[in-house]
Design a protein around this motif. Structure first.
Motif, PDB file in Angstrom:
ATOM      1  N   ARG A 174      16.826  21.296  23.514  1.00 34.82           N
ATOM      2  CA  ARG A 174      17.164  20.839  24.859  1.00 34.82           C
ATOM      3  C   ARG A 174      17.968  19.542  24.798  1.00 34.82           C
ATOM      4  NH1 ARG A 174      14.352  22.923  28.915  1.00 34.82           N
ATOM      5  NH2 ARG A 174      12.561  23.236  27.531  1.00 34.82           N
ATOM      6  N   ALA A 175      17.499  18.632  23.938  1.00 33.60           N
ATOM      7  CA  ALA A 175      18.200  17.353  23.820  1.00 33.60           C
ATOM      8  C   ALA A 175      19.568  17.534  23.167  1.00 33.60           C
ATOM      9  CB  ALA A 175      17.353  16.367  23.017  1.00 33.60           C
ATOM     10  N   GLY A 176      19.631  18.425  22.193  1.00 25.62           N
ATOM     11  CA  GLY A 176      20.889  18.638  21.486  1.00 25.62           C
ATOM     12  C   GLY A 176      21.940  19.324  22.337  1.00 25.62           C
ATOM     13  N   ALA A 177      21.515  20.057  23.355  1.00 23.67           N
ATOM     14  CA  ALA A 177      22.471  20.781  24.203  1.00 23.67           C
ATOM     15  C   ALA A 177      23.261  19.837  25.085  1.00 23.67           C
ATOM     16  CB  ALA A 177      21.729  21.799  25.056  1.00 23.67           C
ATOM     17  N   GLY A 178      22.569  18.850  25.662  1.00 24.61           N
ATOM     18  CA  GLY A 178      23.244  17.888  26.509  1.00 24.61           C
ATOM     19  C   GLY A 178      24.017  18.559  27.633  1.00 24.61           C
ATOM     20  N   GLU A 179      25.254  18.090  27.821  1.00 19.75           N
ATOM     21  CA  GLU A 179      26.078  18.597  28.918  1.00 19.75           C
ATOM     22  C   GLU A 179      26.614  20.009  28.666  1.00 19.75           C
ATOM     23  OE1 GLU A 179      30.353  16.644  27.570  1.00 19.75           O
ATOM     24  OE2 GLU A 179      29.086  15.595  29.038  1.00 19.75           O
ATOM     25  N   TRP A 180      26.375  20.534  27.438  1.00 18.78           N
ATOM     26  CA  TRP A 180      26.857  21.864  27.088  1.00 18.78           C
ATOM     27  C   TRP A 180      25.836  22.959  27.391  1.00 18.78           C
ATOM     28  CZ3 TRP A 180      31.862  22.034  25.861  1.00 18.78           C
ATOM     29  CH2 TRP A 180      32.468  20.879  25.403  1.00 18.78           C
ATOM     30  N   ALA A 181      24.706  22.591  27.957  1.00 18.39           N
ATOM     31  CA  ALA A 181      23.612  23.547  28.155  1.00 18.39           C
ATOM     32  C   ALA A 181      24.050  24.784  28.939  1.00 18.39           C
ATOM     33  CB  ALA A 181      22.445  22.865  28.851  1.00 18.39           C
ATOM     34  N   SER A 182      24.899  24.607  29.936  1.00 14.87           N
ATOM     35  CA  SER A 182      25.296  25.737  30.778  1.00 14.87           C
ATOM     36  C   SER A 182      26.145  26.763  30.028  1.00 14.87           C
ATOM     37  CB  SER A 182      26.058  25.240  32.007  1.00 14.87           C
ATOM     38  OG  SER A 182      27.255  24.582  31.615  1.00 14.87           O
ATOM     39  N   ARG A 183      26.689  26.369  28.886  1.00 14.36           N
ATOM     40  CA  ARG A 183      27.542  27.262  28.113  1.00 14.36           C
ATOM     41  C   ARG A 183      26.785  27.971  26.982  1.00 14.36           C
ATOM     42  NH1 ARG A 183      33.280  23.966  27.412  1.00 14.36           N
ATOM     43  NH2 ARG A 183      33.407  23.195  29.558  1.00 14.36           N
ATOM     44  N   LEU A 184      25.501  27.659  26.855  1.00 11.96           N
ATOM     45  CA  LEU A 184      24.697  28.218  25.784  1.00 11.96           C
ATOM     46  C   LEU A 184      23.866  29.400  26.286  1.00 11.96           C
ATOM     47  CD1 LEU A 184      23.475  24.872  24.168  1.00 11.96           C
ATOM     48  CD2 LEU A 184      25.430  26.289  23.490  1.00 11.96           C
TER      49      LEU A 184
END
Length: 240
Positions: A174-184
């Motif tokens: 969760r922390a590593g996703a950051g602002e890219w979470a929506s693309r994962l």
């Protein structure tokens, strides 16, 4: 050229008026094709159903030739699931994906035995949903695309893994996703140790299906995945 092996029937398609081209996933010779003369006969046709286990002898004048099969039935799995549409769909999807993904004439002994075990579990009805999910993950690895779901691809942590990178197949925290979470992609609970349920199985197969389509099928000329797999997932989704 002549050798003897045993394997799983993946497919049989007409060849001429009375013969078929039989595709077997053999233990020592991988996915292998050959002609079965008289394969449409009443005696032979029932043996050549997807999922059945055959003892087979392959003969050809030269190694590169299509060759011919002489076969004997060892175990009729297809007959054991005819009364259960869901398990029949699972057996059909397993065979169709093998025929679609596996290279021809490449020995894959460990994966072949795993596939036999899956087919047996489908017939018995015990634990096959869990086995099928992780079999698809293993199929991805055989095809050259391994899911890495043990550590975060961004931070290296093993904690709070909730996403998967659609490019690399690596887990992301969760922390590593950051602002890219929506693309994962979402990391299914079942693939991180949660017990199987129908909803979790479907979620896991949505993930493996994404990579089968986007990575494996794309590398094979962008052919669509076998319809048998879609039928299985649709049936499972209906049960979830």
């Amino acid at each position: 050229m002549e050798w003897r092996d045993e394997g799983i029937v993946l497919a049989a398609r007409p060849h001429g008026e009375t013969s078929v081209i039989l595709e077997l996933f053999t233990r020592q010779h991988g996915r292998h094709l050959g002609v079965v003369h008289g394969g449409v006969s009443r005696r032979k046709a029932p043996m050549l159903q997807p999922g059945n286990q055959l003892d087979a002898v392959w003969r050809a004048r030269l190694e590169g030739h299509l060759g011919s099969w002489s076969v004997e039935l060892m175990r009729s799995r297809a007959a054991g699931v005819l009364s259960d549409p869901l398990r029949l769909a699972a057996l059909s999807a397993t065979c169709a994906l093998c025929a679609f993904v596996l290279p021809e004439r490449e020995a894959l002994a460990e994966f072949q035995i795993r596939t036999e075990d899956l087919c047996d579990a489908i017939v018995s009805g015990e634990g096959w949903l869990n086995d099928y999910v992780f079999w698809e993950a293993a199929l991805l690895e055989v095809a050259g695309f391994r899911l890495d779901l043990g550590t975060c691809g961004a931070t290296g942590t093993t904690e709070d893994l909730v996403y998967v990178s659609p490019r690399s197949g690596r887990a992301v925290s969760r922390a590593g996703a950051g602002e890219w979470a929506s693309r994962l992609l979402a990391l299914p609970e079942m693939l991180t140790g949660a017990p199987p349920s129908m909803a979790r199985v479907v979620a896991a197969l949505d993930l493996t299906g994404f990579f089968l389509s986007e990575k494996v099928a794309a590398s094979l000329g962008n052919r669509p995945l076998p319809a048998a797999r879609a039928r299985l997932v649709d049936a499972l989704r209906g049960e979830a």
